[in-house]
Enzyme design. Structure first.
Site, PDB file in Angstrom:
ATOM      1  N   GLN A 194       0.862  -1.189   0.000  1.00  0.00           N
ATOM      2  CA  GLN A 194       0.000   0.000   0.000  1.00  0.00           C
ATOM      3  C   GLN A 194       0.891   1.228   0.000  1.00  0.00           C
ATOM      4  O   GLN A 194       1.889   1.254   0.705  1.00  0.00           O
ATOM      5  CB  GLN A 194      -0.824  -0.041   1.289  1.00  0.00           C
ATOM      6  CG  GLN A 194      -0.958   1.266   2.054  1.00  0.00           C
ATOM      7  CD  GLN A 194      -2.083   2.110   1.508  1.00  0.00           C
ATOM      8  OE1 GLN A 194      -3.083   1.577   1.062  1.00  0.00           O
ATOM      9  NE2 GLN A 194      -1.921   3.405   1.522  1.00  0.00           N
ATOM     10  N   ARG A 196       0.819   5.793  -0.572  1.00  0.00           N
ATOM     11  CA  ARG A 196       0.250   7.037  -1.086  1.00  0.00           C
ATOM     12  C   ARG A 196       1.387   7.967  -1.490  1.00  0.00           C
ATOM     13  O   ARG A 196       1.183   9.141  -1.726  1.00  0.00           O
ATOM     14  CB  ARG A 196      -0.657   7.687  -0.038  1.00  0.00           C
ATOM     15  CG  ARG A 196       0.064   8.103   1.221  1.00  0.00           C
ATOM     16  CD  ARG A 196      -0.857   8.910   2.105  1.00  0.00           C
ATOM     17  NE  ARG A 196      -0.135   9.820   2.955  1.00  0.00           N
ATOM     18  CZ  ARG A 196       0.310   9.526   4.177  1.00  0.00           C
ATOM     19  NH1 ARG A 196       0.122   8.337   4.662  1.00  0.00           N
ATOM     20  NH2 ARG A 196       0.928  10.432   4.888  1.00  0.00           N
ATOM     21  N   HIS A 203      11.341   1.909  -1.354  1.00  0.00           N
ATOM     22  CA  HIS A 203      10.109   1.121  -1.518  1.00  0.00           C
ATOM     23  C   HIS A 203      10.360  -0.091  -2.409  1.00  0.00           C
ATOM     24  O   HIS A 203       9.876  -1.181  -2.144  1.00  0.00           O
ATOM     25  CB  HIS A 203       8.999   1.964  -2.139  1.00  0.00           C
ATOM     26  CG  HIS A 203       8.729   3.236  -1.414  1.00  0.00           C
ATOM     27  ND1 HIS A 203       9.170   4.455  -1.866  1.00  0.00           N
ATOM     28  CD2 HIS A 203       8.079   3.483  -0.261  1.00  0.00           C
ATOM     29  CE1 HIS A 203       8.802   5.391  -1.021  1.00  0.00           C
ATOM     30  NE2 HIS A 203       8.142   4.837  -0.036  1.00  0.00           N
ATOM     31  N   ASP A 290       5.897   3.952  10.280  1.00  0.00           N
ATOM     32  CA  ASP A 290       4.853   4.980  10.365  1.00  0.00           C
ATOM     33  C   ASP A 290       3.776   4.820   9.290  1.00  0.00           C
ATOM     34  O   ASP A 290       3.360   5.782   8.654  1.00  0.00           O
ATOM     35  CB  ASP A 290       5.481   6.387  10.284  1.00  0.00           C
ATOM     36  CG  ASP A 290       4.522   7.475  10.777  1.00  0.00           C
ATOM     37  OD1 ASP A 290       3.594   7.147  11.546  1.00  0.00           O
ATOM     38  OD2 ASP A 290       4.707   8.637  10.384  1.00  0.00           O
ATOM     39  N   HIS A 291       3.337   3.590   9.105  1.00  0.00           N
ATOM     40  CA  HIS A 291       2.323   3.278   8.090  1.00  0.00           C
ATOM     41  C   HIS A 291       1.057   4.127   8.313  1.00  0.00           C
ATOM     42  O   HIS A 291       0.521   4.167   9.416  1.00  0.00           O
ATOM     43  CB  HIS A 291       1.975   1.786   8.163  1.00  0.00           C
ATOM     44  CG  HIS A 291       1.027   1.328   7.090  1.00  0.00           C
ATOM     45  ND1 HIS A 291       1.443   0.614   5.992  1.00  0.00           N
ATOM     46  CD2 HIS A 291      -0.300   1.504   6.932  1.00  0.00           C
ATOM     47  CE1 HIS A 291       0.405   0.367   5.216  1.00  0.00           C
ATOM     48  NE2 HIS A 291      -0.677   0.899   5.761  1.00  0.00           N
ATOM     49  N   ALA A 292       0.591   4.767   7.236  1.00  0.00           N
ATOM     50  CA  ALA A 292      -0.632   5.581   7.279  1.00  0.00           C
ATOM     51  C   ALA A 292      -0.564   6.700   8.317  1.00  0.00           C
ATOM     52  O   ALA A 292      -1.591   7.184   8.788  1.00  0.00           O
ATOM     53  CB  ALA A 292      -1.876   4.717   7.503  1.00  0.00           C
TER      54      ALA A 292
END
Ligand code: ZN
Length: 388
Positions: A194, A196, A203, A290-292
């Site tokens: 996932q 954004r 990544h 620190d996902h989302a």
């Protein structure tokens, strides 16, 4: 057909009516009070309709809303970390009156019927504390909650039209379609990613580390509503496309878009993102640092630790935890603090601010930080934009 993993709750929900049933429901909707929905609810509606939010079959009634907030569970006991609600204000509630159904209207077009099981008052403060761990309105999720109406209408949905999309049409796949795609490729173990954010070497490294141990990778960038200063979805998608063309084996990767809106709920949203990806057929899910998250509202590894609050078989999907990755000159490769013994002086780290400044000036970050093809997409997108 071999299935990678059963959906959350066992059955893939499908609320989308077709043919005569859809036509009947559309006609019926003309006789009911109307509730206008915005982009966030439309994203939820699409995910409910297609089964991405299985086992939910509609917007939450209080019997589920409460335990989701208080215990991260539905009334059935199944893990669920984020309330999925439909709001309205006093006027809306008055308009609904004693009607047993309401028509949900998106951009002037009725799209669904909600069977009104219950209207209840939103517990704004408890919800903000539970989901976002703050009541600070500087948090975009709290601010959105603040704008929502005081009342929540819950009940099962019948959807007769999905939100009309104009972008990424060839990349939109419902859970049934990603599941079929995995089966066709013979993938038994699939990891979901996932994001954004634009895709940099860090990544890529994490995705490929994960892919080493499974059969396939679902790249699933979020394209629903995000806050204004996030990089626009079309730019992020172009980055992925140029990256896949040159650096990923086509038969191991599926790039599809994730229609959800961003909530910035950090750890709670990490659980949500994992459970939803299980519905898309992923067996594994990458949870980054620190996902989302947003600002400094959450601790760096809170989104990892929260998974300990469930037994592994309750979630079904296996989280894969990653720390921040970087290029290390002495390792001569990508690394993380977990595998590289060297110090900061050997590691290539650039702040987000520095990278944005370079890109705005038409300058590619070092190839160890960003693939040149990706840098060029970002440079073109950022040319002439003002500093944030
Ligand atoms: Zn090193």
């Amino acid at each position: 057909m071999t299935e990678t993993i059963p959906p959350h709750g066992g059955q893939l929900v499908d609320l989308l009516l077709t043919g005569a049933e859809a036509a009947d429901a559309a006609r019926e909707s003309e006789n009911h009070p109307k509730i206008e929905i915005g982009p966030r609810e439309a994203a939820d509606l699409e995910m409910l309709a297609t089964g991405a939010m299985s086992p939910l079959t509609g917007f939450m009634v209080e019997k589920d809303y409460r335990p989701v907030i208080e215990e991260m569970r539905l009334s059935s006991g199944l893990p669920w970390s984020i309330p999925i609600t439909l709001s309205t204000d006093d006027q809306g509630l008055k308009r609904i009156g004693r009607s047993d159904s309401v028509a949900l209207v998106l951009d002037g077009r009725p799209v669904a019927l909600l069977n009104v099981e219950q209207a209840y008052r939103r517990d704004r403060e408890a919800e903000a504390e539970a989901v976002f761990q703050t009541v600070d309105r500087a948090h975009p999720g709290v601010a959105a909650l603040d704008r929502a109406g005081d009342w929540v209408i819950g009940g099962p949905l019948r959807v007769f039209a999905l939100p009309a999309h104009e972008t990424f049409l060839d990349r939109r796949m419902a859970p049934a379609q990603t599941r079929r795609a995995f089966a066709e490729r013979g993938w038994r173990r699939v990891v979901g990613f996932q994001t954004r954010n634009p895709v940099h070497r860090a990544h890529e490294y994490i995705q490929k580390c994960a892919l080493e141990t499974v059969d396939g990778l679902l790249l699933h960038p979020l394209v629903g509503e995000t806050k204004g200063d996030d990089v626009p979805a079309d730019v992020r998608m172009r980055c992925y496309e140029v990256l896949l063309e040159s650096y990923y084996p086509a038969d191991r990767v599926l790039l599809s878009v994730f229609p959800a809106a961003m909530r910035y709920a950090g750890p709670k949203e990490a659980i949500f993102h994992a459970v939803v990806r299980k519905n898309y057929g992923c067996t594994h899910f990458i949870v980054g640092r620190d996902h989302a998250g947003v600002g400094d509202f959450y601790g760096t590894f809170d989104a990892h630790r929260i998974f300990d609050r469930f037994e592994p078989d309750e979630l079904g999907i296996t989280p894969l935890f990653f720390d921040h990755a970087f290029w290390c000159h002495r390792c001569e490769g990508m690394a993380t603090t977990k595998i590289c013994p060297h110090g900061d002086e050997d590691r290539l780290t650039l702040s987000g601010t520095k990278v944005r400044e370079m890109l705005r000036n038409g300058e590619r970050p070092p190839p160890e930080f960003s693939r040149p093809e990706v840098a060029d997409v970002l440079i073109e997108a950022m040319a002439g934009t003002a500093p944030a």
